[in-house]
Design an enzyme around this catalytic site. Structure first.
Site, PDB file in Angstrom:
ATOM      1  N   GLU A   1       0.831  -1.198   0.000  1.00 46.94           N
ATOM      2  CA  GLU A   1       0.000   0.000   0.000  1.00 46.94           C
ATOM      3  C   GLU A   1       0.868   1.251   0.000  1.00 46.94           C
ATOM      4  O   GLU A   1       1.798   1.351   0.804  1.00 46.94           O
ATOM      5  CB  GLU A   1      -0.870   0.047   1.265  1.00 46.94           C
ATOM      6  CG  GLU A   1      -1.739  -1.157   1.482  1.00 46.94           C
ATOM      7  CD  GLU A   1      -2.324  -1.183   2.892  1.00 46.94           C
ATOM      8  OE1 GLU A   1      -3.499  -1.541   3.015  1.00 46.94           O
ATOM      9  OE2 GLU A   1      -1.607  -0.845   3.858  1.00 46.94           O
ATOM     10  N   CYS A   2       0.556   2.192  -0.875  1.00 50.33           N
ATOM     11  CA  CYS A   2       1.165   3.518  -0.877  1.00 50.33           C
ATOM     12  C   CYS A   2       2.699   3.419  -0.814  1.00 50.33           C
ATOM     13  O   CYS A   2       3.328   3.065  -1.794  1.00 50.33           O
ATOM     14  CB  CYS A   2       0.603   4.360   0.259  1.00 50.33           C
ATOM     15  SG  CYS A   2       0.853   6.149   0.013  1.00 50.33           S
ATOM     16  N   GLY A   3       3.315   3.707   0.340  1.00 52.30           N
ATOM     17  CA  GLY A   3       4.764   3.616   0.432  1.00 52.30           C
ATOM     18  C   GLY A   3       5.280   2.236   0.086  1.00 52.30           C
ATOM     19  O   GLY A   3       6.366   2.093  -0.502  1.00 52.30           O
TER      20      GLY A   3
ATOM     21  N   MET B   1       5.348   2.065  -3.638  1.00 53.07           N
ATOM     22  CA  MET B   1       6.480   2.827  -4.146  1.00 53.07           C
ATOM     23  C   MET B   1       7.770   2.015  -4.050  1.00 53.07           C
ATOM     24  O   MET B   1       8.603   2.020  -4.960  1.00 53.07           O
ATOM     25  CB  MET B   1       6.616   4.132  -3.360  1.00 53.07           C
ATOM     26  CG  MET B   1       5.434   5.086  -3.529  1.00 53.07           C
ATOM     27  SD  MET B   1       5.397   6.427  -2.297  1.00 53.07           S
ATOM     28  CE  MET B   1       6.872   7.357  -2.737  1.00 53.07           C
TER      29      MET B   1
ATOM     30  N   GLY C   1      -1.257  -0.809  -4.507  1.00 60.93           N
ATOM     31  CA  GLY C   1      -1.836   0.445  -4.981  1.00 60.93           C
ATOM     32  C   GLY C   1      -1.498   1.581  -4.046  1.00 60.93           C
ATOM     33  O   GLY C   1      -0.906   1.386  -2.978  1.00 60.93           O
TER      34      GLY C   1
END
Length: 434
Positions: free
Chosen positions: A318-320, A323, A412
């Site tokens: 998720e998110c970080g 990335m 995501g």
């Protein structure tokens, strides 16, 4: 009967968080077991609540969670507590759409009274009209008292007391301004670095509050019946081995997501910043956080990145975490750092741009709800768009937000909430729940 209440305000910036932390610490120091909650999807305030109360703070979100799940959570965590305090979000009636998901909606659902924090710096008798409106606008909630914040003169406070008395709202006290008890900010949220001595700040805030607020009156005004706790979810005996990333770079985790994961297997934790090897696991969970603040260390841990590239199990990010699984992250200075390369996406902090809001992702017949909050931007590789995935906001409008779903990866920008939907998450990850 136990004291339980929600701390709200007419708007953000009125001092809800500081007063919540001060109340948690002051009541905890009196020997009572205080259970904190946070209305909404925020990760940062609950971390501070946990420090202040010595009890894990639980998110209660009327948009991401079903009503039944919300009520079960609240009953479970309040059953053993002497006092329960929920910090609201934004203004009392501000929701995803009108009042949907607002602090007021949560207070009405859980039947808990509201304590209103009013920033009175530029206000005198007009407080009467404000309090009258907040008392009568939505009859499904009870305004049990008001705390006037940023009031430096006793004469000013007397006017505010008269205003509240004229509309029948109990006054619990006032707080003069104290810049030294403010929590340092980072991004849109709160500073989470170990450099800040939160205990000292919270202790000072509790001392300050105790000298100006009638705590016993507050507790008397907020006594409410407490329902018996619902049975807790069954915990797996360990079919799967689940490894969760948790360190300064990755720490945005909803406690109830972990509770739900325990239905699937045994959980261990590891640090992508310092671990020399990936844990032996069937499922890796890489939550959000601040990877952009730790890029040299993450990129420098090449052994772990290589093991991640060779990992054959399932990955949830998720998110970080997403990335970190991408090709590169570019920092605010424009320097690109190589990441795992498992997803055809790169992200950049140049320039920082806020993306914020509730999200609902549709993948096949599975729907997951969650929240998006980041300052980075993403760069898609050509041909990577998945047409079978739809991402919507709280108004059911299509949002351009990357979600990747394959045989072994779900990732995501969304922070997913699956505390009441472990079945849907398992389906997306291809996990047989037996």
């Amino acid at each position: 009967m136990k004291p339980q209440f929600l701390i709200a305000a007419p708007h953000s910036g009125a001092g809800k968080t500081t007063i919540t932390l001060a109340l948690l610490r002051a009541l905890q120091r009196s020997g009572r077991r205080v259970q904190p909650f946070k209305c909404g999807p925020d990760y940062l305030d609950p971390q501070l609540h946990t420090i202040a109360a010595g009890q894990a703070s639980i998110n209660l979100d009327a948009w991401m969670m079903s009503e039944t799940h919300l009520q079960e959570l609240y009953q479970r965590y309040t059953s053993d507590a002497a006092i329960s305090i929920t910090e609201g979000v934004m203004g009392l009636f501000d929701g995803a759409h009108k009042m949907e998901g607002s602090s007021a909606a949560l207070a009405a659902l859980l039947r808990i009274p509201v304590i209103l924090v009013v920033d009175a710096r530029a206000m005198a008798y007009s407080a009467a009209a404000l309090l009258y409106g907040y008392k009568h606008f939505f009859r499904d909630i009870t305004l049990a008292g008001v705390i006037f914040n940023f009031v430096d003169a006793p004469s000013h406070y007397r006017i505010l007391q008269e205003a509240a008395a004229d509309v029948g709202v109990p006054v619990l006290g006032y707080l003069p301004e104290r810049p030294d008890i403010r929590i340092p900010s980072r991004h849109l949220g709160l500073h989470t670095s170990a450099e800040t001595d939160y205990d000292a700040i919270i202790d000072a805030a509790a001392d300050h509050l105790s000298g100006h607020i009638d705590l016993e009156l507050l507790l008397q005004q907020t006594l409410r019946p407490v329902s018996a706790a619902a049975p807790t979810q069954a915990v797996s005996t360990g079919r799967l081995k689940i490894a969760v990333a948790q360190d300064e770079a990755f720490h945005f985790i909803y406690p109830e997501n972990i509770t739900a994961l325990k239905q699937l297997g045994d959980i261990t934790y590891f640090s992508p910043l310092t671990a020399g090897a990936l844990p032996n696991a069937d499922l890796l969970y890489l939550p959000g956080g601040y990877p952009e603040l730790h890029l040299p260390q993450l990129a420098g841990n090449t052994g772990l990145l290589q093991q991640l590239r060779q990992y054959k199990g399932r990955i949830l990010a998720e998110c970080g975490g997403m990335m970190y699984l991408g090709e590169q992250i570019t920092d605010e200075k424009g320097e690109a750092w190589t990441m795992a390369g498992l997803l055809p996406v790169s992200t950049t902090m140049q320039p920082p741009r806020l993306s914020l809001g509730y999200r609902e992702v549709h993948i096949g017949d599975v729907v997951l709800r969650g929240h998006e909050f980041h300052y980075s931007q993403y760069i898609k590789a050509p041909g990577t768009t998945q047409t079978d995935i739809r991402v919507l906001n709280s108004r059911q409008e299509t949002v351009d937000s990357p979600v990747f779903h394959g045989p072994r990866i779900l990732a995501g920008y969304m922070h997913f909430y699956w505390g009441d939907n472990i079945r849907g998450l398992s389906q997306l990850l291809g996990i047989d729940r037996g």
